[in-house]
Motif scaffolding. Structure first.
Motif, PDB file in Angstrom:
ATOM      1  N   ALA A  14       0.842  -1.190   0.000  1.00  0.00           N
ATOM      2  CA  ALA A  14       0.000   0.000   0.000  1.00  0.00           C
ATOM      3  C   ALA A  14       0.879   1.242   0.000  1.00  0.00           C
ATOM      4  N   LYS A  16       1.535   5.206   0.950  1.00  0.00           N
ATOM      5  CA  LYS A  16       1.140   6.138   1.986  1.00  0.00           C
ATOM      6  C   LYS A  16       0.524   7.364   1.356  1.00  0.00           C
ATOM      7  N   ASN A  17      -0.616   7.773   1.863  1.00  0.00           N
ATOM      8  CA  ASN A  17      -1.263   8.997   1.420  1.00  0.00           C
ATOM      9  C   ASN A  17      -0.524  10.144   2.097  1.00  0.00           C
ATOM     10  N   THR A  20      -2.576  12.544   4.527  1.00  0.00           N
ATOM     11  CA  THR A  20      -3.126  12.081   5.803  1.00  0.00           C
ATOM     12  C   THR A  20      -2.217  11.108   6.540  1.00  0.00           C
ATOM     13  N   ASP A  22      -2.244   8.017   5.987  1.00  0.00           N
ATOM     14  CA  ASP A  22      -2.921   6.726   5.957  1.00  0.00           C
ATOM     15  C   ASP A  22      -2.360   5.858   4.838  1.00  0.00           C
ATOM     16  N   THR A  23      -2.506   4.549   4.996  1.00  0.00           N
ATOM     17  CA  THR A  23      -2.146   3.631   3.921  1.00  0.00           C
ATOM     18  C   THR A  23      -3.419   3.014   3.374  1.00  0.00           C
ATOM     19  N   ASP A  24      -3.598   3.099   2.068  1.00  0.00           N
ATOM     20  CA  ASP A  24      -4.754   2.530   1.394  1.00  0.00           C
ATOM     21  C   ASP A  24      -4.272   1.515   0.382  1.00  0.00           C
ATOM     22  N   PRO A  25      -4.956   0.370   0.287  1.00  0.00           N
ATOM     23  CA  PRO A  25      -4.552  -0.598  -0.734  1.00  0.00           C
ATOM     24  C   PRO A  25      -4.837  -0.024  -2.117  1.00  0.00           C
ATOM     25  N   LYS A  27      -6.169   0.281  -5.925  1.00  0.00           N
ATOM     26  CA  LYS A  27      -7.346  -0.234  -6.625  1.00  0.00           C
ATOM     27  C   LYS A  27      -6.888  -1.312  -7.593  1.00  0.00           C
TER      28      LYS A  27
END
Length: 64
Positions: A14, A16-17, A20, A22-25, A27
């Motif tokens: 993932a 890192k955003n 923020t 945050d870590t998002d997987p 798409k």
């Protein structure tokens, strides 16, 4: 139609955003779903057009 086996999907870390933390997987989409029956798609990115195409040998080629 050939169904995709999720156990064969390579794991991509993932990202890192930066705004923020945050870590998002990422798409995930199959080329077949993206191309909708065609062998290539045009992708516009920051004003540039890229061509993503599938070969007979089941490889993907991205050209600017």
């Amino acid at each position: 139609m050939n169904m995709h086996d999720p156990s064969e999907t390579p794991q991509i870390p993932a990202e890192k955003n930066s705004s923020t933390g945050d870590t998002d997987p990422p798409k995930s989409i199959t080329f077949e779903a993206l191309a909708e029956g065609h062998t290539e798609v045009l992708i516009e990115f920051h004003g540039q057009v890229y061509r993503l195409r599938s070969t007979r040998n089941k490889k993907l080629i991205l050209n600017k």
